[in-house]
Design a protein around this motif. Structure first.
Motif, PDB file in Angstrom:
ATOM      1  N   THR A   1      13.622 -22.397 -21.142  1.00  0.00           N
ATOM      2  CA  THR A   1      12.195 -22.724 -21.097  1.00  0.00           C
ATOM      3  C   THR A   1      11.722 -22.934 -22.530  1.00  0.00           C
ATOM      4  O   THR A   1      12.438 -22.634 -23.479  1.00  0.00           O
ATOM      5  N   LEU A   2      10.502 -23.436 -22.663  1.00  0.00           N
ATOM      6  CA  LEU A   2       9.943 -23.675 -23.997  1.00  0.00           C
ATOM      7  C   LEU A   2       9.230 -22.424 -24.470  1.00  0.00           C
ATOM      8  O   LEU A   2       8.285 -21.969 -23.833  1.00  0.00           O
ATOM      9  N   ARG A   3       9.704 -21.887 -25.573  1.00  0.00           N
ATOM     10  CA  ARG A   3       9.103 -20.677 -26.118  1.00  0.00           C
ATOM     11  C   ARG A   3       8.871 -20.842 -27.607  1.00  0.00           C
ATOM     12  O   ARG A   3       9.332 -21.811 -28.194  1.00  0.00           O
ATOM     13  N   SER A   4       8.210 -19.909 -28.201  1.00  0.00           N
ATOM     14  CA  SER A   4       7.997 -19.920 -29.640  1.00  0.00           C
ATOM     15  C   SER A   4       9.203 -19.269 -30.319  1.00  0.00           C
ATOM     16  O   SER A   4       9.756 -18.295 -29.801  1.00  0.00           O
ATOM     17  N   SER A   5       9.591 -19.808 -31.478  1.00  0.00           N
ATOM     18  CA  SER A   5      10.738 -19.230 -32.195  1.00  0.00           C
ATOM     19  C   SER A   5      10.453 -17.793 -32.630  1.00  0.00           C
ATOM     20  O   SER A   5      11.360 -16.980 -32.727  1.00  0.00           O
TER      21      SER A   5
ATOM     22  N   ARG B   1       6.403 -22.287 -33.701  1.00  0.00           N
ATOM     23  CA  ARG B   1       7.370 -23.374 -33.656  1.00  0.00           C
ATOM     24  C   ARG B   1       8.051 -23.348 -32.296  1.00  0.00           C
ATOM     25  O   ARG B   1       8.793 -22.408 -31.997  1.00  0.00           O
ATOM     26  N   PRO B   2       7.806 -24.358 -31.463  1.00  0.00           N
ATOM     27  CA  PRO B   2       8.429 -24.367 -30.132  1.00  0.00           C
ATOM     28  C   PRO B   2       9.948 -24.557 -30.226  1.00  0.00           C
ATOM     29  O   PRO B   2      10.428 -25.331 -31.049  1.00  0.00           O
TER      30      PRO B   2
END
Length: 193
Positions: free
Chosen positions: A175-179, A169-170
């Motif tokens: 920055t864009l990371r995974s939860s 889940r982004p």
């Protein structure tokens, strides 16, 4: 320069490996390119068209910087919305790069969009993982080259496998990371003799 680009490049590579773990046909193409990869050649990047296309498509779907803020220099109007000078304007590559009016199958992973023969059909301002205009990322070319070399080096020696079928889940945290941590398995490749 190096510090600012380190996390974003790492995020792009992480999302790329995640997508490749679920797309064996693209993984095989990239491994074939990696096997023939020679960075000492003057035009080495020309020999990695699929590697670059996969990285760019990954950054379209999972832009390392999913939003950017800019200050309006003068009064303006965009889409009927009045914007006053000095207002903060939020630009979202996450939304723009998945917009159904700008992209065919916007949520699909289709790296062929970014192959050299198709790339020129993409509107310059529909794909902005590094921003655009006078505020474009100074390290964009470096980041792409660094990511291409790193990805080719990894795929030359490793198989990438998904450990779980659960999709990450982004989340946007600068920055864009995974939860949750993305779980992948890298195994040494067995190359044919």
């Amino acid at each position: 320069f190096i510090l600012a680009g380190h996390e974003t490049t790492a995020r792009a590579l992480g999302w790329t490996l995640h997508l490749l773990s679920r797309q064996p046909e693209y993984l095989a193409r990239l491994q074939a390119e990696a096997d023939a990869f020679d960075v000492s050649q003057p035009r080495w990047a020309d020999n990695l068209p699929w590697t670059r296309a996969v990285l760019e498509e990954t950054m379209r779907l999972f832009p390392p910087a999913p939003t950017m803020a800019r200050t309006a220099l003068a009064d303006d109007e965009v889409g009927g919305q009045k914007i006053k000078a000095g207002a903060t304007v939020i630009i979202s590559p996450w939304i723009l790069q998945r917009h159904k009016l700008l992209w065919d199958q916007p949520d699909a992973f289709k790296p062929e969009r970014f192959l050299p023969e198709s790339r020129k059909s993409i509107d310059r301002y529909a794909y902005i993982p590094f921003s655009a205009g006078p505020r474009v990322c100074i390290g964009a070319a470096f980041a792409i080259q660094e990511a291409m070399i790193a990805l080719a080096a990894i795929l030359r020696v490793a198989e990438v496998e998904a450990v779980t079928a659960v999709e990450p889940r982004p989340v946007h945290q600068i920055t864009l990371r995974s939860s949750q941590p993305m779980r992948l398995r890298l195994r040494a490749r067995r190359k044919p003799a």
